[in-house]
Scaffold this motif. Structure first.
Motif, mmCIF file in Angstrom:
data_model
loop_
_atom_site.group_PDB
_atom_site.id
_atom_site.type_symbol
_atom_site.label_atom_id
_atom_site.label_comp_id
_atom_site.label_asym_id
_atom_site.label_seq_id
_atom_site.Cartn_x
_atom_site.Cartn_y
_atom_site.Cartn_z
ATOM 1 N N GLY A 19 -2.168 -15.387 -40.536
ATOM 2 C CA GLY A 19 -2.894 -14.428 -39.735
ATOM 3 C C GLY A 19 -2.211 -14.231 -38.399
ATOM 4 O O GLY A 19 -1.012 -14.458 -38.257
ATOM 5 N N TRP A 20 -2.989 -13.840 -37.409
ATOM 6 C CA TRP A 20 -2.421 -13.629 -36.077
ATOM 7 C C TRP A 20 -3.371 -14.193 -35.051
ATOM 8 O O TRP A 20 -4.498 -13.711 -34.884
ATOM 9 C CB TRP A 20 -2.181 -12.146 -35.821
ATOM 10 C CG TRP A 20 -1.449 -11.884 -34.535
ATOM 11 C CD1 TRP A 20 -0.137 -12.081 -34.302
ATOM 12 C CD2 TRP A 20 -2.014 -11.398 -33.318
ATOM 13 N NE1 TRP A 20 0.173 -11.746 -32.998
ATOM 14 C CE2 TRP A 20 -0.957 -11.311 -32.370
ATOM 15 C CE3 TRP A 20 -3.290 -11.008 -32.922
ATOM 16 C CZ2 TRP A 20 -1.149 -10.864 -31.073
ATOM 17 C CZ3 TRP A 20 -3.485 -10.563 -31.635
ATOM 18 C CH2 TRP A 20 -2.414 -10.503 -30.718
ATOM 19 N N VAL A 21 -2.949 -15.261 -34.387
ATOM 20 C CA VAL A 21 -3.747 -15.890 -33.339
ATOM 21 C C VAL A 21 -3.133 -15.514 -32.008
ATOM 22 O O VAL A 21 -1.990 -15.872 -31.732
ATOM 23 C CB VAL A 21 -3.779 -17.429 -33.491
ATOM 24 C CG1 VAL A 21 -4.612 -18.059 -32.376
ATOM 25 C CG2 VAL A 21 -4.333 -17.809 -34.851
ATOM 26 N N PRO A 22 -3.844 -14.771 -31.144
ATOM 27 C CA PRO A 22 -3.265 -14.398 -29.848
ATOM 28 C C PRO A 22 -2.851 -15.615 -29.054
ATOM 29 O O PRO A 22 -3.507 -16.657 -29.104
ATOM 30 C CB PRO A 22 -4.416 -13.640 -29.159
ATOM 31 C CG PRO A 22 -5.321 -13.196 -30.268
ATOM 32 C CD PRO A 22 -5.202 -14.242 -31.324
ATOM 33 N N SER A 23 -1.773 -15.460 -28.301
ATOM 34 C CA SER A 23 -1.270 -16.602 -27.537
ATOM 35 C C SER A 23 -2.248 -17.053 -26.489
ATOM 36 O O SER A 23 -2.217 -18.202 -26.052
ATOM 37 C CB SER A 23 0.066 -16.224 -26.876
ATOM 38 O OG SER A 23 -0.111 -15.123 -26.017
ATOM 39 N N GLY A 24 -3.145 -16.177 -26.058
ATOM 40 C CA GLY A 24 -4.093 -16.573 -25.034
ATOM 41 C C GLY A 24 -5.267 -17.363 -25.563
ATOM 42 O O GLY A 24 -6.032 -17.942 -24.793
ATOM 43 N N GLN A 25 -5.465 -17.382 -26.880
ATOM 44 C CA GLN A 25 -6.572 -18.144 -27.448
ATOM 45 C C GLN A 25 -6.094 -19.543 -27.781
ATOM 46 O O GLN A 25 -5.260 -19.747 -28.649
ATOM 47 C CB GLN A 25 -7.104 -17.448 -28.707
ATOM 48 C CG GLN A 25 -7.727 -16.098 -28.415
ATOM 49 C CD GLN A 25 -8.265 -15.440 -29.666
ATOM 50 O OE1 GLN A 25 -8.335 -16.064 -30.724
ATOM 51 N NE2 GLN A 25 -8.646 -14.182 -29.553
ATOM 52 N N ARG A 26 -6.618 -20.514 -27.090
ATOM 53 C CA ARG A 26 -6.169 -21.884 -27.243
ATOM 54 C C ARG A 26 -6.780 -22.474 -28.499
ATOM 55 O O ARG A 26 -7.979 -22.409 -28.729
ATOM 56 C CB ARG A 26 -6.539 -22.708 -26.021
ATOM 57 C CG ARG A 26 -5.916 -22.180 -24.749
ATOM 58 C CD ARG A 26 -6.251 -23.050 -23.569
ATOM 59 N NE ARG A 26 -5.679 -24.370 -23.743
ATOM 60 C CZ ARG A 26 -5.876 -25.360 -22.883
ATOM 61 N NH1 ARG A 26 -6.617 -25.182 -21.830
ATOM 62 N NH2 ARG A 26 -5.340 -26.546 -23.093
ATOM 63 N N VAL A 27 -5.956 -23.062 -29.309
ATOM 64 C CA VAL A 27 -6.400 -23.719 -30.528
ATOM 65 C C VAL A 27 -6.358 -25.216 -30.288
ATOM 66 O O VAL A 27 -5.322 -25.781 -29.952
ATOM 67 C CB VAL A 27 -5.498 -23.332 -31.724
ATOM 68 C CG1 VAL A 27 -5.947 -24.065 -32.972
ATOM 69 C CG2 VAL A 27 -5.522 -21.837 -31.929
ATOM 70 N N SER A 41 -5.857 -4.473 -22.418
ATOM 71 C CA SER A 41 -6.506 -5.723 -22.794
ATOM 72 C C SER A 41 -7.132 -5.646 -24.177
ATOM 73 O O SER A 41 -7.777 -4.654 -24.524
ATOM 74 C CB SER A 41 -7.585 -6.069 -21.760
ATOM 75 O OG SER A 41 -8.392 -7.131 -22.206
ATOM 76 N N ASP A 42 -6.926 -6.725 -24.936
ATOM 77 C CA ASP A 42 -7.629 -6.933 -26.206
ATOM 78 C C ASP A 42 -8.503 -8.177 -26.129
ATOM 79 O O ASP A 42 -8.845 -8.763 -27.161
ATOM 80 C CB ASP A 42 -6.618 -7.083 -27.353
ATOM 81 C CG ASP A 42 -6.200 -5.727 -27.923
ATOM 82 O OD1 ASP A 42 -6.781 -4.702 -27.526
ATOM 83 O OD2 ASP A 42 -5.275 -5.694 -28.756
ATOM 84 N N SER A 43 -8.868 -8.593 -24.932
ATOM 85 C CA SER A 43 -9.647 -9.821 -24.753
ATOM 86 C C SER A 43 -11.111 -9.599 -25.124
ATOM 87 O O SER A 43 -11.607 -8.468 -25.127
ATOM 88 C CB SER A 43 -9.556 -10.300 -23.304
ATOM 89 O OG SER A 43 -8.213 -10.525 -22.937
ATOM 90 N N ASP A 44 -11.798 -10.711 -25.416
ATOM 91 C CA ASP A 44 -13.215 -10.629 -25.737
ATOM 92 C C ASP A 44 -14.029 -10.396 -24.461
ATOM 93 O O ASP A 44 -13.487 -10.261 -23.361
ATOM 94 C CB ASP A 44 -13.675 -11.886 -26.470
ATOM 95 C CG ASP A 44 -13.429 -13.161 -25.670
ATOM 96 O OD1 ASP A 44 -13.244 -13.077 -24.440
ATOM 97 O OD2 ASP A 44 -13.421 -14.244 -26.282
ATOM 98 N N GLY A 73 -6.579 -12.599 -23.846
ATOM 99 C CA GLY A 73 -7.139 -13.924 -23.637
ATOM 100 C C GLY A 73 -6.373 -14.817 -22.690
ATOM 101 O O GLY A 73 -6.838 -15.911 -22.369
ATOM 102 N N GLU A 74 -5.177 -14.390 -22.229
ATOM 103 C CA GLU A 74 -4.427 -15.215 -21.284
ATOM 104 C C GLU A 74 -5.133 -15.232 -19.925
ATOM 105 O O GLU A 74 -5.894 -14.305 -19.602
ATOM 106 C CB GLU A 74 -3.001 -14.676 -21.107
ATOM 107 C CG GLU A 74 -2.125 -14.791 -22.336
ATOM 108 C CD GLU A 74 -2.206 -13.570 -23.240
ATOM 109 O OE1 GLU A 74 -1.402 -13.463 -24.176
ATOM 110 O OE2 GLU A 74 -3.097 -12.711 -23.000
#
Length: 807
Positions: free
Chosen positions: A443-451, A118-121, A86-87
């Motif tokens: 849990g685990w929130v990927p660093s590329g996913q902005r919260v 990649s594990d991005s959506d 997600g970065e």
């Protein structure tokens, strides 16, 4: 006695000594025994952590030996793995392109492959494919449709599909930067030592835009090097793994992973979130060496730009490190591996311990006398030791007054910023520990996913925490003793409570971009005006025009220096360069002009001005040169991971460096051995020490108005260049091509001194007038010369050819 035992013994002695001082300062006759024992125990836990950290930093004050390899054993195939989830992929694509260029230049193309895992959506996948498309078949891109197992699962998938084909893998995060030259040395080192399973490099933080990112970078630059050297010396072959920027032997890693899930439910059970520490411990337990390479050379990552991003990551790390409570006593682990785990656990438990100590002492539950201050002084000394060690270890810089002042300012700035942030960090980390112990999993929130996070709202929560802290210490005193002691108790905790009470303001202040430095502000403010005046805008030039024979227009005059540079470079190198770096590139005029002359070359331009980067990128896109010309905002004296260039150019920019040595060291880092450095700039006709009073005043006005760090004479610059490993190839005096009688020059003869007299040098417009008039008058008086120097970087001594690998 080993360094490990010495540090533990020293930490024990310090802890016991400070604990004794604390006991001497407690009013034991009026303090309940249970509370006295509790406060001493809590104090010992945190003091031991601080003592280990301080002694580790002190052990790192001595320079570490350079990593070396004999080169007798041929390294096996290596995979470079960039993991992304997600970065933004565009910066990653640029870093990979630079790495590939250097990989090819260092002869590793045949046995070093690059993967992007990649594990991005779906949305991120499409963006990644677009960004990475120009790299073509030079990389392998893989996106998992069902990204199970987070980052460890991503690596496991690669191990199953490709791992058998490689001996080593360099694991990198999406924001990681790494040089192929550094990798080549690490591969040789691992080939020399078959029992070495992992080499973890120290990591340098890139400068960020926000105050919070700058604070982290400043802390890392001050204390990071000594701590890394000390940790490497302490750990030996039982080092640690930080999850990225590490070279790992594939077979060794496959033998200890995947990690089994912990029994029970999250947060203390389930998948181990901080898996890297455990992977390193298991490698060492299996007999593999795990080594920390303390140099951060050519190993980079980004720091979190905002407090919210930092806290989101810290929440996950808190849970992961507290899970280590169930693993630190596991059978078979090396004692130093247990120490790494224990230090990670203690780093999070320390926050609620400090909070408990503040509450116990401030509320009067534990009665203290004035004597307790000596134990607090000891704790303060331990806190300062890593920072002071980092400063004192820079012996060469401390011997020079200007560098010494810079270091001391940096130390004071870092102390001020971290002091403001520490209470907020303590409160939030205490909350994280409480949440984990209460059974709440992050849990685990990927660093590329902005919260999304409302920083003002988060700041208000900390403010309520500060108010609660004051109330908790003052209320018992008010009820039991009276308002006077209650007021005193509240005042005593103000150093902790005040930043919390001001948290909404501080939070926004930390997240805001830092104020630009003087040079950056000068060019951000002035560049458009420079382009609009003088007729050089069409050439994208903000340097002086050269009116050589045959030059008939301002645009031609502005471009003429590029023609001189191109001719000098081809004569020095014997052919057009393949890669060019422009230090202080302005809006890209020289880069784009040379790119048109040399259609096969790649270009990088570095400028400290964000406005100039934006304009340069726009002009490159308009000319269809974005694929070959990239522009970066940075201080060019800072280390970077750009591939080394055949040609480095500095047109009227090297004088912005603090001194010639810093500039030449930076240029040498950007330049391949045997490459050429071309400097075109204003220089003194005679050494500064020989100037008359009037000439010295003129030079001072030039430096003040134009924000210059230094102005050398040619002979002094050449001598400094020789000391830095350069040889003078050619030089030319271009002064005769300048025009010093323009209408604007005549106007500046009265406007410049007037602006200087009324103190307007800090305003960019007037500073430009002041500096411009001083320079022009210097040329008229024969004090200044406009010169071009062509310098060559020394070639390395010939190395013996590596042995051929036996098939």
């Amino acid at each position: 006695m080993s360094a490990f035992r010495l540090v533990l013994a020293g930490a024990a002695v310090i802890t016991l000594a400070l604990a004794w001082l604390l006991v001497q300062g407690l009013a034991l006759e009026t303090t309940p025994p249970a509370l006295a024992v509790l406060i001493v125990a809590l104090f010992c836990i945190n003091t031991a952590l601080l003592a280990v950290s301080a002694l580790t930093a002190l052990a790192g004050m001595r320079a570490a030996p350079r990593d070396s390899a004999s080169g007798e054993a041929a390294p096996g195939r290596c995979a470079v793995l960039w993991l992304i989830c997600g970065e933004p992929p565009e910066p990653l694509a640029a870093r990979i392109a630079d790495f590939l260029h250097e990989r090819d230049a260092t002869g590793q193309a045949r046995d070093c492959d690059v993967f992007v895992l990649s594990d991005s959506d779906a949305k991120g996948r499409a963006r990644e494919r677009d960004a990475l498309a120009p790299l073509g078949a030079r990389i392998t891109y893989r996106n998992r449709c069902t990204p199970e197992g987070r980052k460890p699962g991503n690596l496991q998938d690669w191990l199953k599909r490709w791992g058998a084909n490689y001996e080593t893998m360099l694991v990198l995060d999406a924001d990681s930067g790494f040089s192929a030259g550094r990798l080549a040395g690490m591969r040789a080192q691992m080939a020399d030592e078959p029992s070495l399973g992992l080499i973890q490099t120290a990591i340098r933080l890139r400068p960020g835009a926000s105050r919070f990112a700058r604070m982290q970078s400043l802390s890392a630059r001050l204390a990071g090097p000594v701590f890394a050297r000390g940790l490497a010396r302490l750990s030996g072959d039982a080092g640690n793994y930080w999850g990225h920027n590490a070279l790992i032997r594939v077979a060794a890693f496959a033998s200890v992973t995947p990690l089994p899930a912990l029994p029970g439910r999250a947060p203390m059970g389930g998948q181990v979130l901080s898996h890297d520490f455990i992977e390193a411990a298991r490698l060492r337990a299996r007999g593999w060496g795990v080594r920390i390479s303390p140099s951060s050379r050519a190993s980079f990552e980004d720091a979190p730009e905002t407090i919210a991003a930092h806290l989101r990551r810290a929440r996950r790390w808190a849970q992961g490190n507290l899970q280590h409570l169930r693993l630190v006593l596991a059978r078979g682990l090396h004692p130093i591996s247990r120490l790494h785990l224990a230090l990670g656990i203690a780093s999070y438990l320390s926050a609620p311990i400090w909070l408990a100590l503040v509450l116990l002492t401030g509320s009067g539950a534990v009665h203290a006398t004035v004597g307790v201050v000596w134990s607090l002084v000891g704790v303060l000394a331990l806190l300062l030791a890593p920072k002071l060690s980092g400063v004192l270890a820079r012996r060469a810089a401390l011997r020079r007054p200007a560098r010494r002042r810079v270091l001391l300012r940096a130390l004071l700035a870092e102390l001020g910023l971290t002091t403001l942030f520490a209470p907020l960090g303590m409160l939030r980390r205490s909350g994280f520990v409480a949440a984990v112990l209460a059974g709440r999993s992050a849990g685990w929130v990927p660093s590329g996913q902005r919260v999304a996070a409302d920083s003002a709202l988060a700041g208000r929560g900390a403010r309520w925490g500060g108010a609660a802290l004051v109330a908790a210490v003052a209320a018992p005193q008010a009820v039991i003793v009276g308002p006077g002691p209650a007021l005193l108790a509240g005042l005593l905790v103000l150093p902790v409570a005040l930043p919390l009470l001001a948290a909404p303001v501080l939070w926004r202040w930390f997240d805001a971009p830092t104020r630009a430095d003087a040079v950056e502000r000068y060019y951000d403010t002035s560049t458009r005006r420079f382009l609009a005046l003088g007729g050089s805008g069409a050439a994208l030039a903000i340097h002086r025009p050269l009116w050589a024979e045959g030059v008939t227009s301002p645009e031609m005059a502005a471009r003429h220096v590029n023609a001189l540079i191109a001719r000098a470079a081809e004569e020095a190198l014997g052919a057009p360069p393949d890669r060019v770096t422009d230090l202080g590139c302005g809006v890209g005029g020289t880069v784009l002009d040379l790119a048109a002359r040399w259609p096969e070359a790649s270009f990088s331009g570095i400028t400290i001005s964000a406005a100039q980067v934006e304009m340069a990128e726009r002009h490159a896109a308009t000319r269809g040169l974005s694929g070959r010309c990239r522009f970066l905002r940075s201080d060019f004296t800072l280390p970077m991971t750009l591939p080394r260039a055949d040609l480095v150019v500095a047109v009227e920019s090297h004088v912005h460096a603090p001194d010639a040595t810093r500039f030449l060291q930076a240029a040498r880092r950007h330049l391949r051995p045997g490459g050429a450095l071309i400097v075109v700039d204003d220089m003194l006709a005679a050494p500064e020490g020989t100037l008359s009073r009037a000439e010295a005043a003129r030079l001072s006005a030039l430096r003040r108005g134009w924000r210059l760090g230094h102005v050398p004479d040619m002979d002094g610059l050449v001598a400094t260049a020789r000391a830095a490993g350069f040889t003078l190839q050619a030089e030319a005096d271009l002064t005769g091509m300048l025009r010093l009688d323009r209408l604007r020059d005549r106007a500046l003869r009265w406007a410049g001194p007037l602006a200087d007299r009324v103190g307007l040098a800090r305003v960019a417009l007037f500073g430009n007038m002041i500096g411009g008039n001083a320079l022009t008058e210097g040329y008229r008086a024969g004090q200044m010369r406009y010169r071009m120097l062509v310098l060559r970087a020394a070639e390395p001594a010939a190395a013996p050819a590596p042995r051929e690998a036996v098939a």
